[in-house]
Design an enzyme around this catalytic site. Structure first.
Site, mmCIF file in Angstrom:
data_model
loop_
_atom_site.group_PDB
_atom_site.id
_atom_site.type_symbol
_atom_site.label_atom_id
_atom_site.label_comp_id
_atom_site.label_asym_id
_atom_site.label_seq_id
_atom_site.Cartn_x
_atom_site.Cartn_y
_atom_site.Cartn_z
ATOM 1 N N PHE A 1 46.336 31.993 73.481
ATOM 2 C CA PHE A 1 47.708 32.212 73.024
ATOM 3 C C PHE A 1 48.430 33.297 73.803
ATOM 4 O O PHE A 1 49.656 33.322 73.835
ATOM 5 C CB PHE A 1 47.717 32.581 71.526
ATOM 6 C CG PHE A 1 47.210 33.968 71.227
ATOM 7 C CD1 PHE A 1 48.021 35.096 71.373
ATOM 8 C CD2 PHE A 1 45.912 34.166 70.764
ATOM 9 C CE1 PHE A 1 47.552 36.368 71.102
ATOM 10 C CE2 PHE A 1 45.439 35.441 70.480
ATOM 11 C CZ PHE A 1 46.263 36.544 70.654
ATOM 12 N N SER B 1 38.099 34.267 74.068
ATOM 13 C CA SER B 1 37.158 35.296 73.632
ATOM 14 C C SER B 1 35.747 34.979 74.109
ATOM 15 O O SER B 1 35.411 33.826 74.403
ATOM 16 C CB SER B 1 37.170 35.405 72.105
ATOM 17 O OG SER B 1 36.608 34.240 71.525
ATOM 18 N N CYS C 1 43.611 40.124 78.339
ATOM 19 C CA CYS C 1 42.202 40.403 78.640
ATOM 20 C C CYS C 1 42.059 41.436 79.745
ATOM 21 O O CYS C 1 40.964 41.951 79.955
ATOM 22 C CB CYS C 1 41.466 39.115 79.016
ATOM 23 S SG CYS C 1 41.987 38.405 80.588
#
Length: 500
Positions: free
Chosen positions: A150, A227, A282
């Site tokens: 997202f 993730s 990230c």
């Protein structure tokens, strides 16, 4: 009436048939503005079938045909930068300037794909033996899939499908169901650029769609960004099904600040790298490691800058940071701050009570700064994915590198110093895939590959750049002997082929 985002399959919008829909929220207001169709297994099959049918011709198309489409696509993306960015802001919440930056970084990979003709050149060795030549070539895989997060609803898909289709593959994109609209616009513009129907498909969904792609026999490869737990699952599942996988996972990126560093520059970098895009990236710096006696001064400078950041709706030009993607994620991020003191940290800034006047129902959180954080605390061990910066103190450079290398993550890292020798040591000794020297977020340009080490990457290939081209193609070696027309046939030799 709530807008519905449907699938894009075979060059057209296809309404969802599963009867399942997910809510899409405006993070600044908390209001559900859109619903997105969630695919069934049958709809996964339809998207893959469309891609497989298109591959029959796209896979054998000329490089000139592919690059002609990509050049037109690049021009259309450039013309629609603001439209794409507006969709990102409306569904993700990041400020418009940040959304424009995301589109620009995605465009870098489209530009790389436009030059695919040189990337796909093979090699040739002549006369390796008498009248024997050996050549190596790279060929496309077939149908490939991308599963994207997202936090970058336009950029990360553009890290994948432009290179994949430039290499001759067809693509099924499964974007995040939290902010799906940008992916549809990317596909519509590709069709407008002349991309044949079925070459790029957008399939919306949740775990049903993901598992459908991972288990589908006609999907040859899977690209993923998200993730670490999901990256590990994607890699294990797709690999067990014989698929090629690149799965980029989470991160806990460190910034080592040496005593000789320009502390003003380091503080500027820490604030932008920790709090930009509300920390939802990230490559965010989430841990600053202060070496020696500079810790107090560095923390004071970071606090001074952080307190000046303006938080508000992403479509307000005055806003420097927007809300988080969902209320649930906001609450989870806040829990790390509220629990930090009990685990030994000094809470320098607590942003958990922040609200924006007139937008009280938005997913707001302020900037948080935690000092003297221990390596066994939850705030340090977990990827928070929000605007929370941890500061850790060490005595020496060696202590700092040892601390960083003990992390299970190895995505990006940075050092701030004026000492070239220390910087050189650091780039060789630190265990991470991307290193910045006085650069806080070392995301490589498009023609170098992006990817981490350890629990930040599952699979052998980094994304985009040369690794991306290699991931979306497979090598073939051809050994050829043509007899000289003047030679008469010499009979049959049943021995092993001789190279000499």
């Amino acid at each position: 009436m709530t807008k519905t985002v449907n699938h894009w399959i075979g060059g057209k919008t296809v309404e969802g048939t599963s009867g399942q829909y997910g809510p899409v929220t405006d993070p600044a207001t908390g209001a559900v503005t859109t619903q997105v169709a969630l695919a069934s297994t049958e709809e996964v099959d339809a998207a893959v079938a469309a891609a497989k049918a298109a591959y029959a011709t796209w896979g054998t198309s000329s490089l000139a045909q592919r690059t002609t489409v990509l050049f037109r696509y690049r021009a259309l993306l450039d013309a629609h930068r603001d439209d794409i960015a507006a969709l990102i802001t409306a569904e993700h919440g990041k400020v418009h300037s940040d959304a424009l930056g995301e589109v620009a970084r995605g465009l870098e990979i489209v530009e790389l794909a436009c030059g695919i003709t040189t990337q796909l050149k093979g090699e040739l060795s002549t006369q390796v033996s008498n009248r024997v030549d050996v050549s190596s070539i790279r060929q496309s895989l077939g149908v490939v899939a991308g599963i994207t997060p997202f936090n970058f609803p336009a950029m990360v898909p553009m890290w994948m499908f432009p290179l994949a289709i430039a290499c001759g593959n067809t693509f099924v994109l499964k974007p995040s169901e939290k902010d799906p609209s940008a992916a549809n616009l990317l596909a519509e513009l590709a069709s407008e650029a002349g991309l044949p129907d079925g070459v790029l498909n957008v399939l919306h969904g949740d775990k049903v769609a993901v598992d459908g792609l991972l288990n589908h026999p006609d999907v040859a490869a899977v690209s993923f960004v998200g993730s670490t737990p999901i990256a590990r699952y994607i890699h294990a599942t797709a690999s067990a099904n014989g698929k090629r996988v690149q799965a980029l996972g989470g991160a806990k990126n460190h910034m080592l600040v040496l005593p000789d560093a320009d502390l003003d520059a380091a503080a500027d970098a820490a604030v932008s790298a920790a709090y930009g895009s509300a920390g939802e990236r990230c490559m965010a710096i989430s841990a600053v490691v202060a070496v020696g006696a500079i810790g107090d001064e560095l923390v004071a400078k970071i606090r001074e800058r952080a307190e000046k950041i303006t938080i508000g709706p992403g479509n307000d030009p005055a806003s420097e940071m927007g809300p988080l993607i969902t209320a649930a994620h906001r609450d989870k991020v806040a829990s790390y701050v509220t629990g930090a003191a009990a685990q030994g940290a000094e809470v320098v800034l607590d942003g958990t009570g922040h609200t924006v006047e007139g937008f009280e129902d938005g997913h707001w959180i302020g900037l948080s700064l935690l000092d003297k954080v221990s390596t066994d605390s939850d705030a340090y061990k977990d990827e928070i994915f929000g605007p929370v910066l941890c500061v850790l103190r060490v005595e020496t450079y060696e202590d700092g590198v040892a601390l960083m290398n003990a992390s299970p993550f190895g995505n990006g890292t940075a050092i701030f110093t004026r000492d070239g020798g220390a910087a050189r040591r650091f780039q060789l000794e630190v265990e991470a895939g991307m290193v910045g020297v006085n650069v806080p977020i070392p995301v490589p340009v498009g023609y170098h590959s992006f990817g981490g080490w350890k629990d930040s990457l599952f699979g052998d290939h980094h994304i985009y750049g040369n690794d991306g081209v290699h991931f979306y193609t497979r090598g073939k070696v051809v050994t050829t002997r043509w007899p000289d027309p003047a030679d008469a046939p010499a009979g049959v030799d049943l021995g092993f082929p001789r190279n000499h």
